[in-house]
Design a protein around this motif. Sequence first.
Motif, short mmCIF file in Angstrom:
data_model
loop_
_atom_site.label_atom_id
_atom_site.label_comp_id
_atom_site.label_asym_id
_atom_site.label_seq_id
_atom_site.Cartn_x
_atom_site.Cartn_y
_atom_site.Cartn_z
N LEU A 198 0.79 -0.89 0.09
CA LEU A 198 -0.42 0.01 -0.16
C LEU A 198 0.69 1.53 0.06
O LEU A 198 0.80 1.98 -0.43
N VAL A 199 2.27 1.32 0.77
CA VAL A 199 2.67 2.68 1.20
C VAL A 199 3.59 2.61 -0.51
O VAL A 199 3.50 3.70 -0.70
N ILE A 200 4.42 1.63 -1.09
CA ILE A 200 4.69 1.85 -2.15
C ILE A 200 3.33 2.52 -3.58
O ILE A 200 4.21 3.14 -3.80
N ARG A 231 6.72 9.76 -6.87
CA ARG A 231 8.37 9.01 -5.81
C ARG A 231 8.76 7.73 -5.62
O ARG A 231 8.48 7.35 -5.09
N PRO A 232 8.89 7.59 -6.84
CA PRO A 232 9.08 5.63 -6.93
C PRO A 232 10.66 5.67 -6.41
O PRO A 232 10.95 4.68 -5.92
N TYR A 233 11.19 6.57 -6.17
CA TYR A 233 12.64 6.52 -5.26
C TYR A 233 12.34 6.20 -3.71
O TYR A 233 13.08 5.12 -4.01
N GLU A 234 11.65 7.05 -3.71
CA GLU A 234 11.71 6.30 -2.19
C GLU A 234 10.63 4.69 -2.11
O GLU A 234 10.94 3.50 -1.47
N ILE A 281 3.43 -5.26 -7.60
CA ILE A 281 4.07 -4.03 -7.04
C ILE A 281 5.66 -3.31 -7.75
O ILE A 281 5.81 -1.94 -8.19
N TYR A 282 6.00 -4.61 -8.10
CA TYR A 282 7.31 -4.09 -9.55
C TYR A 282 6.66 -3.19 -10.87
O TYR A 282 6.91 -2.24 -10.93
N THR A 283 5.87 -3.79 -11.62
CA THR A 283 4.71 -2.57 -11.69
C THR A 283 4.65 -1.64 -12.08
O THR A 283 4.89 -0.34 -12.32
N THR A 284 3.94 -2.02 -10.72
CA THR A 284 3.62 -0.03 -10.35
C THR A 284 4.86 0.68 -10.18
O THR A 284 4.78 1.73 -10.35
N LEU A 285 6.17 0.35 -9.53
CA LEU A 285 7.31 1.07 -9.27
C LEU A 285 8.26 1.83 -11.07
O LEU A 285 8.15 1.98 -10.76
#
Length: 314
Positions: free
Chosen positions: A6-8, A16-19, A38-42
């Motif tokens: 959720l946080v990612i 803010r992909p770095y964080e 999660i990877y896809t989101t990033l």
Amino acid sequence: SHAYNLVICGLCNEGRPYEGSKLLGDMLKNECKPNLAIYTTLIDSFFKVGDKENALKLLEQVQERGYKLDKFACSTVVNGLCKIGEVEQAWDFLERSQVLGLDVNAFSYSAIIDGLSKAGKIGEAEKVFKAMSERGCAGDVFCFNAIIDGFCKAAEMQKAMRILHWMEREGCEPTVYTYTILIDGHFKVRDLEGALKLWDEMIDKGISPNAVSFRTLSTGLCLSGNVSRACRILDELATMGVVPATAYADMIKVLCKAGRVKQACKLADGIIDRGREVPGKLRCAFINALRKAGKADLAFKMVHSRIGIGYNRS
RNA sequence: GCAACGAGCACGA
């Protein structure tokens, strides 16, 4: 682990992909296995902030870690590459994914078709569309819209119209996007009647106009000197109860920008007389429109006039 | 196993 997810996601949605990827590092350290979403989101987020390097690096990592890319991941990469202008590379990626038997769907193709259309490569866009169909992937509205947009931007209206009819025959229903694209295209080649015909067709089909489609229509009409026509259509929408939220303010804005302040006043009066907008709100919109149109003097006058709305004609 | 989380199209500013 869900908490991490959720946080990612939240961070990525805020650009803010770095964080986000720092957190991903934490997850791995704590022996949580991040899922493909999660990877896809990033990856998506890295592309959206224009960081191709990190997006591709992450993509490589996912694959190294043994994930099989799904349709979301594929289209995210394809779209990301297209949006930063790397349509060629996106196409290569799509082809390779296809060969690997990964899930390539219309989302991916529409991104490519859109990218090519926007680059003015309409011929190639058509080829991609054909390839998609031949591979058994049915084009959806997004694909059709993207290619129609390509023809419109190239001022090839007859071809654009042919695609419209084709998609309808294929059982793919046009949307408000389809009509907006076509209406805008017709105005750009100064075909008012064509634009109006499409507008009527859209309304007849029961497709509700939204703020964008109405702005496209009203701008086209007002700037070509057909203010009364635009007003009439606005009236029709009002009686049907489908006036887009910003329609009135938008129309006043275009009129002011076109220097037709008098017309704008008349429109404002009409709106207020019919009780279709709160006077204070409309007045505020009017003043802003005047300001942005470089008519600070008139704006000033209106700020200091206490009467009605648009009554201080000059 | 269930549940949670990820992707593409239009005008103007």
